[in-house]
Design a protein around this motif. Structure first.
Motif, PDB file in Angstrom:
ATOM      1  N   ASP A 162      22.176  39.595  40.716  1.00 46.99           N
ATOM      2  CA  ASP A 162      21.520  40.195  41.872  1.00 46.99           C
ATOM      3  C   ASP A 162      20.038  39.822  41.786  1.00 46.99           C
ATOM      4  N   ALA A 209      26.600  37.642  44.963  1.00 51.48           N
ATOM      5  CA  ALA A 209      27.561  38.317  45.843  1.00 51.48           C
ATOM      6  C   ALA A 209      26.978  39.593  46.436  1.00 51.48           C
ATOM      7  N   ASP A 210      25.875  40.090  45.854  1.00 52.28           N
ATOM      8  CA  ASP A 210      25.266  41.315  46.368  1.00 52.28           C
ATOM      9  C   ASP A 210      24.413  41.044  47.605  1.00 52.28           C
ATOM     10  N   ASN A 250      33.482  40.427  41.047  1.00 52.70           N
ATOM     11  CA  ASN A 250      32.803  39.350  41.782  1.00 52.70           C
ATOM     12  C   ASN A 250      32.975  37.993  41.094  1.00 52.70           C
ATOM     13  N   TYR A 287      17.506  42.666  40.215  1.00 51.19           N
ATOM     14  CA  TYR A 287      17.373  42.244  38.816  1.00 51.19           C
ATOM     15  C   TYR A 287      16.694  40.872  38.724  1.00 51.19           C
TER      16      TYR A 287
HETATM   17  C1  LIG Z   1      23.747  48.198  35.995  1.00 47.78           C
HETATM   18  C2  LIG Z   1      23.660  46.785  36.500  1.00 47.78           C
HETATM   19  C3  LIG Z   1      22.898  45.862  35.794  1.00 47.78           C
HETATM   20  C4  LIG Z   1      22.773  44.549  36.265  1.00 47.78           C
HETATM   21  N1  LIG Z   1      21.946  43.651  35.600  1.00 47.78           N
HETATM   22  C5  LIG Z   1      21.733  42.420  36.121  1.00 47.78           C
HETATM   23  C6  LIG Z   1      20.816  41.507  35.512  1.00 47.78           C
HETATM   24  O1  LIG Z   1      20.180  41.791  34.490  1.00 47.78           O
HETATM   25  N2  LIG Z   1      20.660  40.279  36.081  1.00 47.78           N
HETATM   26  C7  LIG Z   1      21.334  39.903  37.215  1.00 47.78           C
HETATM   27  O2  LIG Z   1      21.148  38.787  37.686  1.00 47.78           O
HETATM   28  N3  LIG Z   1      22.218  40.753  37.805  1.00 47.78           N
HETATM   29  C8  LIG Z   1      22.432  41.983  37.293  1.00 47.78           C
HETATM   30  N4  LIG Z   1      23.326  42.842  37.903  1.00 47.78           N
HETATM   31  C9  LIG Z   1      24.091  42.382  39.084  1.00 47.78           C
HETATM   32  C10 LIG Z   1      25.509  41.907  38.722  1.00 47.78           C
HETATM   33  O3  LIG Z   1      25.476  40.825  37.838  1.00 47.78           O
HETATM   34  C11 LIG Z   1      26.192  41.487  40.022  1.00 47.78           C
HETATM   35  O4  LIG Z   1      26.454  42.619  40.808  1.00 47.78           O
HETATM   36  C12 LIG Z   1      27.471  40.683  39.814  1.00 47.78           C
HETATM   37  O5  LIG Z   1      27.924  40.188  41.060  1.00 47.78           O
HETATM   38  C13 LIG Z   1      28.569  41.487  39.147  1.00 47.78           C
HETATM   39  O6  LIG Z   1      29.647  40.627  38.916  1.00 47.78           O
HETATM   40  P1  LIG Z   1      31.012  41.090  38.213  1.00 47.78           P
HETATM   41  O7  LIG Z   1      31.656  42.073  39.137  1.00 47.78           O
HETATM   42  O8  LIG Z   1      31.797  39.850  38.106  1.00 47.78           O
HETATM   43  O9  LIG Z   1      30.662  41.674  36.876  1.00 47.78           O
HETATM   44  C14 LIG Z   1      23.456  44.149  37.440  1.00 47.78           C
HETATM   45  C15 LIG Z   1      24.242  45.092  38.145  1.00 47.78           C
HETATM   46  C16 LIG Z   1      24.331  46.391  37.687  1.00 47.78           C
HETATM   47  C17 LIG Z   1      25.133  47.383  38.491  1.00 47.78           C
END
Ligand SMILES: Cc1cc2nc3c(=O)[nH]c(=O)nc-3n(C[C@H](O)[C@H](O)[C@H](O)COP(=O)(O)O)c2cc1C
Length: 168
Positions: free
Chosen positions: A90, A145-146, A14, A94
């Motif tokens: 997210d 993005a979620d 993302n 989160y």
């Molecule tokens: C296990 C897990 C933990 C996450 N922890 C957080 C968090 O602490 N804070 C937040 O804003 N998003 C959190 N997210 C959401 C991710 O940051 C989000 O899906 C993001 O778009 C992922 O981007 P990337 O694919 O570039 O890593 C989490 C998602 C997962 C699956």
């Protein structure tokens, strides 16, 4: 023309996708786009503008790429550098740690002398708390993005316009 780098870490793609959209929106062929690593981090002070992208993982933690590079930033001097941050998270699942990693990186770049540009209003988001909030605004562009993928393109367009005066 100023030298511009866009540097990101992404675990499911993302943040990478947002980084590519931001580089395209800036619209210059000579924007350098990097996935972060320690080696890449060491080269960042060569740039006049560094656009830093991160997602947040765990409960408010850096993704692997930035976790690896974080220590290296401590040895670098960003006093001649304008840094703009963007963060993906997210806000619903989160919401206690929404885009915290952007706030963690903000603190590190400021401590190394960077001038941070590109603050972004926090209206239009629902979250409980965020390390990336200062004085009621985000320290950079917050994306989700979620839950709000349909807002990403327009948020990027408006944010890039807001920092364009610094891009030279
Ligand atoms: C296990 C897990 C933990 C996450 N922890 C957080 C968090 O602490 N804070 C937040 O804003 N998003 C959190 N997210 C959401 C991710 O940051 C989000 O899906 C993001 O778009 C992922 O981007 P990337 O694919 O570039 O890593 C989490 C998602 C997962 C699956």
């Amino acid at each position: 023309m100023k030298k511009i780098a866009v540097v990101w870490a992404s675990q499911t793609g993302n943040t990478k996708e947002a980084a590519e959209m931001i580089a395209a929106e800036i619209g210059r062929s000579e924007v350098d786009l990097f996935e972060v690593s320690r080696e890449v981090a060491l080269r960042l002070p060569e740039y006049e503008v560094v656009i830093v992208g991160t997602s947040t993982w765990g409960m408010g933690e850096l993704p692997y790429g930035w976790a690896d590079a974080f220590g290296a930033l401590n040895d670098l001097d960003f006093s001649g550098t304008a840094v703009a941050l963007f963060g993906l998270g997210d806000q619903f699942v989160y919401g206690e740690w929404y885009v915290d990693a952007m706030g963690i990186l903000y603190g590190r770049f400021v401590s190394r002398g960077a001038t941070v540009i590109g603050a972004w209003p926090s209206e239009g988001y629902e979250f409980a708390s965020s390390k990336a909030q200062r004085d009621g605004s985000f320290v950079g562009l917050a994306l989700d993005a979620d839950n709000q993928p349909d807002l990403t393109r327009e948020r990027i367009r408006r944010w890039v316009e807001s920092i364009r005066p610094h891009l030279g």
